[in-house]
Design a protein around this motif. Structure first.
Motif, PDB file in Angstrom:
ATOM      1  N   MET A   1       0.744  -1.342  -0.047  1.00  0.00           N
ATOM      2  CA  MET A   1       0.145   0.154  -0.092  1.00  0.00           C
ATOM      3  C   MET A   1       0.926   1.259   0.020  1.00  0.00           C
ATOM      4  N   ASP A   2       0.616   2.263  -0.538  1.00  0.00           N
ATOM      5  CA  ASP A   2       1.201   3.408  -0.962  1.00  0.00           C
ATOM      6  C   ASP A   2       1.135   3.921   0.596  1.00  0.00           C
ATOM      7  N   VAL A   3       2.221   4.717   1.046  1.00  0.00           N
ATOM      8  CA  VAL A   3       2.685   5.178   2.308  1.00  0.00           C
ATOM      9  C   VAL A   3       1.565   6.531   2.393  1.00  0.00           C
ATOM     10  N   LEU A   4       1.698   7.286   1.553  1.00  0.00           N
ATOM     11  CA  LEU A   4       0.663   8.388   1.543  1.00  0.00           C
ATOM     12  C   LEU A   4      -0.777   8.139   1.826  1.00  0.00           C
ATOM     13  N   LEU A   5      -1.154   7.223   0.718  1.00  0.00           N
ATOM     14  CA  LEU A   5      -2.343   6.668   1.086  1.00  0.00           C
ATOM     15  C   LEU A   5      -2.924   6.043   2.354  1.00  0.00           C
ATOM     16  N   GLY A   6      -2.022   5.265   2.720  1.00  0.00           N
ATOM     17  CA  GLY A   6      -2.152   4.702   4.258  1.00  0.00           C
ATOM     18  C   GLY A   6      -2.272   5.726   5.235  1.00  0.00           C
ATOM     19  N   ASN A   7      -1.437   6.730   5.241  1.00  0.00           N
ATOM     20  CA  ASN A   7      -1.403   7.859   6.038  1.00  0.00           C
ATOM     21  C   ASN A   7      -2.798   8.563   6.125  1.00  0.00           C
ATOM     22  N   VAL A   8      -3.386   8.969   4.814  1.00  0.00           N
ATOM     23  CA  VAL A   8      -4.435   9.538   4.397  1.00  0.00           C
ATOM     24  C   VAL A   8      -5.565   8.688   5.240  1.00  0.00           C
ATOM     25  N   LYS A   9      -5.678   7.521   4.892  1.00  0.00           N
ATOM     26  CA  LYS A   9      -6.739   6.608   5.292  1.00  0.00           C
ATOM     27  C   LYS A   9      -6.821   6.754   6.918  1.00  0.00           C
ATOM     28  N   ASP A  10      -5.580   6.632   7.490  1.00  0.00           N
ATOM     29  CA  ASP A  10      -5.503   6.348   8.913  1.00  0.00           C
ATOM     30  C   ASP A  10      -6.361   7.827   9.676  1.00  0.00           C
ATOM     31  N   ASN A  11      -5.736   8.996   9.002  1.00  0.00           N
ATOM     32  CA  ASN A  11      -6.143  10.229   9.383  1.00  0.00           C
ATOM     33  C   ASN A  11      -7.327  10.606   9.161  1.00  0.00           C
ATOM     34  N   LEU A  12      -8.110  10.018   7.960  1.00  0.00           N
ATOM     35  CA  LEU A  12      -9.311  10.310   7.901  1.00  0.00           C
ATOM     36  C   LEU A  12     -10.393   9.297   8.691  1.00  0.00           C
ATOM     37  N   ARG A  13     -10.051   8.067   8.613  1.00  0.00           N
ATOM     38  CA  ARG A  13     -10.740   7.260   9.514  1.00  0.00           C
ATOM     39  C   ARG A  13     -10.931   7.773  10.982  1.00  0.00           C
ATOM     40  N   GLY A  14      -9.810   8.144  11.471  1.00  0.00           N
ATOM     41  CA  GLY A  14      -9.639   8.852  12.924  1.00  0.00           C
ATOM     42  C   GLY A  14     -10.681   9.790  13.030  1.00  0.00           C
ATOM     43  N   PHE A  15     -10.765  10.651  12.031  1.00  0.00           N
ATOM     44  CA  PHE A  15     -11.529  12.001  12.066  1.00  0.00           C
ATOM     45  C   PHE A  15     -13.062  11.461  12.022  1.00  0.00           C
ATOM     46  N   VAL A  16     -13.424  10.540  11.277  1.00  0.00           N
ATOM     47  CA  VAL A  16     -14.517   9.950  10.842  1.00  0.00           C
ATOM     48  C   VAL A  16     -15.093   9.416  12.374  1.00  0.00           C
ATOM     49  N   LEU A  17     -14.337   8.648  12.692  1.00  0.00           N
ATOM     50  CA  LEU A  17     -14.584   7.923  14.143  1.00  0.00           C
ATOM     51  C   LEU A  17     -15.078   8.594  15.147  1.00  0.00           C
ATOM     52  N   LYS A  18     -14.110   9.746  15.365  1.00  0.00           N
ATOM     53  CA  LYS A  18     -14.316  10.741  16.438  1.00  0.00           C
ATOM     54  C   LYS A  18     -15.363  11.451  16.162  1.00  0.00           C
ATOM     55  N   ALA A  19     -15.572  12.030  15.047  1.00  0.00           N
ATOM     56  CA  ALA A  19     -16.775  13.205  14.430  1.00  0.00           C
ATOM     57  C   ALA A  19     -17.866  12.666  14.699  1.00  0.00           C
ATOM     58  N   ALA A  20     -18.178  11.456  14.096  1.00  0.00           N
ATOM     59  CA  ALA A  20     -19.530  10.462  14.254  1.00  0.00           C
ATOM     60  C   ALA A  20     -19.719   9.578  15.406  1.00  0.00           C
ATOM     61  N   ARG A  21     -18.780   9.820  16.272  1.00  0.00           N
ATOM     62  CA  ARG A  21     -18.773   9.152  17.387  1.00  0.00           C
ATOM     63  C   ARG A  21     -19.082   7.567  17.270  1.00  0.00           C
ATOM     64  N   LEU A  22     -18.340   6.909  16.358  1.00  0.00           N
ATOM     65  CA  LEU A  22     -18.311   5.516  15.930  1.00  0.00           C
ATOM     66  C   LEU A  22     -17.151   4.761  16.591  1.00  0.00           C
ATOM     67  N   ARG A  23     -17.325   3.337  17.185  1.00  0.00           N
ATOM     68  CA  ARG A  23     -16.416   2.569  17.510  1.00  0.00           C
ATOM     69  C   ARG A  23     -15.610   2.084  16.551  1.00  0.00           C
ATOM     70  N   ALA A  24     -16.182   1.628  15.424  1.00  0.00           N
ATOM     71  CA  ALA A  24     -15.371   1.036  14.311  1.00  0.00           C
ATOM     72  C   ALA A  24     -16.024   1.459  12.942  1.00  0.00           C
ATOM     73  N   LEU A  25     -15.024   1.160  11.944  1.00  0.00           N
ATOM     74  CA  LEU A  25     -15.384   1.662  10.591  1.00  0.00           C
ATOM     75  C   LEU A  25     -14.643   0.889   9.700  1.00  0.00           C
ATOM     76  N   GLU A  26     -15.029   0.240   8.894  1.00  0.00           N
ATOM     77  CA  GLU A  26     -14.132  -0.569   7.881  1.00  0.00           C
ATOM     78  C   GLU A  26     -13.995   0.765   6.670  1.00  0.00           C
ATOM     79  N   ASP A  27     -12.948   0.510   5.867  1.00  0.00           N
ATOM     80  CA  ASP A  27     -12.384   1.506   4.944  1.00  0.00           C
ATOM     81  C   ASP A  27     -13.507   1.572   3.892  1.00  0.00           C
ATOM     82  N   ASP A  28     -13.873   0.518   3.673  1.00  0.00           N
ATOM     83  CA  ASP A  28     -14.848   0.306   2.338  1.00  0.00           C
ATOM     84  C   ASP A  28     -16.496   0.501   2.735  1.00  0.00           C
TER      85      ASP A  28
END
Length: 91
Positions: A1-28
């Motif tokens: 996996m491209d390092v940049l893409l992986g970092n962006v995914k981690d960052n965005l997933r963290g934002f979505v989890l926190k902002a939407a108050r979710l416990r877990a979220l699959e990338d797809d």
């Protein structure tokens, strides 16, 4: 996996989890189709992206296909970053 893409995914997933108050979220996992988030959240996500990355989300970019999942949003951000870098390098 491209390092940049992986970092962006981690960052965005963290934002979505926190902002939407979710416990877990699959990338797809569908964000809007599943009812996990609202249209107001879409605006928060766009604001977050524009603040965290040196890109602008244009009106043409604002669609369910682009913001369907963490995967699609991450791919969008990486593509816009590449376009922006190309513009700055005269390409």
């Amino acid at each position: 996996m491209d390092v940049l893409l992986g970092n962006v995914k981690d960052n965005l997933r963290g934002f979505v989890l926190k902002a939407a108050r979710l416990r877990a979220l699959e990338d797809d996992e569908e964000l809007f189709g599943s009812g996990l988030v609202t249209s107001l959240f879409a605006m928060q996500l766009i604001e977050y992206i524009e603040k965290d990355y040196p890109i602008v989300v244009d009106g043409d970019d604002m669609n369910l296909r682009t913001f369907k999942s963490v995967n699609t949003v991450s791919e969008f951000v990486v593509r816009k970053l590449a376009e922006s870098a190309g513009s700055r390098n005269g390409k």
